[in-house]
Design a protein around this motif. Structure first.
Motif, short mmCIF file in Angstrom:
data_model
loop_
_atom_site.label_atom_id
_atom_site.label_comp_id
_atom_site.label_asym_id
_atom_site.label_seq_id
_atom_site.Cartn_x
_atom_site.Cartn_y
_atom_site.Cartn_z
N TRP A 1 35.36 28.81 41.16
CA TRP A 1 36.74 29.08 40.73
C TRP A 1 36.72 29.30 39.23
O TRP A 1 35.65 29.21 38.60
N ARG B 1 39.75 26.98 32.93
CA ARG B 1 39.98 27.34 31.51
C ARG B 1 39.52 26.22 30.57
O ARG B 1 39.47 26.41 29.36
N GLN C 1 36.86 35.06 33.84
CA GLN C 1 36.94 36.44 33.37
C GLN C 1 38.33 36.72 32.82
O GLN C 1 39.30 36.07 33.19
C1 LIG Z 1 38.98 41.42 36.29
C2 LIG Z 1 39.64 40.08 36.06
C3 LIG Z 1 40.55 39.94 35.03
C4 LIG Z 1 41.13 38.67 34.79
N1 LIG Z 1 41.95 38.52 33.70
C5 LIG Z 1 42.38 37.28 33.36
C6 LIG Z 1 43.06 37.07 32.13
O1 LIG Z 1 43.28 37.99 31.31
N2 LIG Z 1 43.45 35.80 31.84
C7 LIG Z 1 43.22 34.74 32.68
O2 LIG Z 1 43.58 33.61 32.33
N3 LIG Z 1 42.56 34.91 33.84
C8 LIG Z 1 42.12 36.15 34.21
N4 LIG Z 1 41.39 36.34 35.36
C9 LIG Z 1 41.15 35.19 36.27
C10 LIG Z 1 41.98 35.35 37.53
O3 LIG Z 1 43.33 35.04 37.25
C11 LIG Z 1 41.42 34.46 38.66
O4 LIG Z 1 40.13 34.90 38.99
C12 LIG Z 1 42.30 34.52 39.90
O5 LIG Z 1 43.56 33.93 39.65
C13 LIG Z 1 41.68 33.82 41.09
O6 LIG Z 1 41.37 32.50 40.76
P1 LIG Z 1 39.89 31.90 41.02
O7 LIG Z 1 38.92 32.79 40.24
O8 LIG Z 1 39.95 30.49 40.47
O9 LIG Z 1 39.63 31.95 42.48
C14 LIG Z 1 40.83 37.56 35.64
C15 LIG Z 1 39.91 37.75 36.67
C16 LIG Z 1 39.32 38.97 36.89
C17 LIG Z 1 38.30 39.12 38.00
#
Ligand SMILES: Cc1cc2nc3c(=O)[nH]c(=O)nc-3n(C[C@H](O)[C@H](O)[C@H](O)COP(=O)(O)O)c2cc1C
Length: 202
Positions: A21, A24, A131
Motif C-alpha cells: 500500500w 505517506r 507514487q
Molecule cells: C500514477 C500515480 C499517481 C499518484 N499520485 C499521487 C499524488 O499526487 N499524491 C498522493 O498523495 N498519492 C498519489 N498516488 C497514490 C494513490 O493515491 C494510491 O496508490 C491509491 O489511492 C491507492 O492506494 P494504495 O496504493 O495504498 O493501494 C498516486 C499513485 C499513482 C500510481
C-alpha cells in the motif's frame, strides 16, 4: 509499529500484492544502495513492448541533502508535505521512441510495468513506495536536463514506514483509511465494453 493495510481481496492473491500500500509516513532510516539495486533489478526485468525498456529513473537520497532538497521542491505543495520525509525520492521517466527511433505506442504502459515490479520488490525489503503524479513537470525537465524524447511520468517517495504522528492531521487520518477498489465485474468484459464478462455467470 508499521501500519498494515492488506487488500480486502475476494479471491486469493500473491502476498506482496496483498500487502503493498502507499503510506505517506516514512522514517529517516537510510535505504542501503545494495537494497536499492534489488529494486532496480526487479524493474529491469519487467516485460515491455519489443523489449524496448523505456523506463528511466532519477533518484535523490537524503544523505545528499542538496539533491534531496531539490527533489522535494519538484513536487507540488500538497505532496511536499509527506515526500520530504522519504529517504529516497525519485522520478520515473519514459523514453518515447523504440530503439529504431519510431514512436513507441506503449512507453507509458511499459514504464508502469517496471514500477509495479519496483514496488513489489520494495515490499520484500519492508520498503514502501508512494507514487505521486502531483509533480512540477517543467521544473523537473529543467533541473534534470530531461531530453525532448523523454516524458516525465511520475514522482515517488520510498522508505521504511514511520509513525503517522509525523504527518499533518489530515494526512495522518488518511494513513488509517481502509483501501478501496472497484469490483472485478466493473472492469472485466467479454462481448461488449461495459457489460460484465460471462466468466461471472454461473
Ligand atoms: C500514477 C500515480 C499517481 C499518484 N499520485 C499521487 C499524488 O499526487 N499524491 C498522493 O498523495 N498519492 C498519489 N498516488 C497514490 C494513490 O493515491 C494510491 O496508490 C491509491 O489511492 C491507492 O492506494 P494504495 O496504493 O495504498 O493501494 C498516486 C499513485 C499513482 C500510481
Amino acid at each position: 509499529m508499521p501500519i498494515q493495510k492488506p487488500a480486502l481481496s475476494e479471491h486469493p492473491i500473491n502476498t506482496l500484492i496483498n500487502d503493498r500500500w502507499s503510506p505517506r509516513a516514512f522514517n529517516s532510516k537510510t535505504v542501503e544502495n545494495t537494497t536499492l539495486m534489488s529494486l532496480f533489478e526487479a524493474a529491469r526485468w519487467a516485460a515491455s513492448c519489443n523489449n524496448s525498456q523505456p523506463w528511466r529513473f532519477i533518484i535523490a537520497k537524503s544523505e545528499d541533502k542538496d539533491a534531496h532538497d531539490n527533489a522535494i521542491s519538484c513536487f507540488n505543495e500538497r505532496n511536499q508535505r509527506w515526500v520530504k520525509n522519504a529517504p529516497v525520492i525519485g522520478f520515473v521517466c519514459a523514453y518515447k521512441l523504440m530503439p529504431n527511433e519510431k514512436p513507441n505506442r506503449t512507453y507509458f504502459y511499459d514504464t508502469g510495468m517496471a514500477m509495479a515490479h519496483f514496488s513489489l520488490q520494495a515490499l520484500e525489503h519492508n520498503l514502501y513506495l508512494h507514487q505521486a503524479g502531483g509533480i512540477l513537470i517543467d521544473k523537473i525537465i529543467a533541473d534534470y536536463s530531461i531530453p525532448a524524447d523523454v516524458d516525465v511520468v511520475c514522482g515517488f517517495g520510498l522508505g521504511y514506514q514511520g509513525e503517522a504522528a509525523i504527518l499533518p492531521d489530515e494526512l495522518a487520518e488518511r494513513e488509517l483509511e481502509p483501501r478501496k477498489r472497484n469490483s472485478i465485474t466493473e472492469f472485466t468484459f467479454s462481448n461488449s465494453f461495459g457489460e460484465s464478462s460471462n466468466i461471472f455467470k454461473k
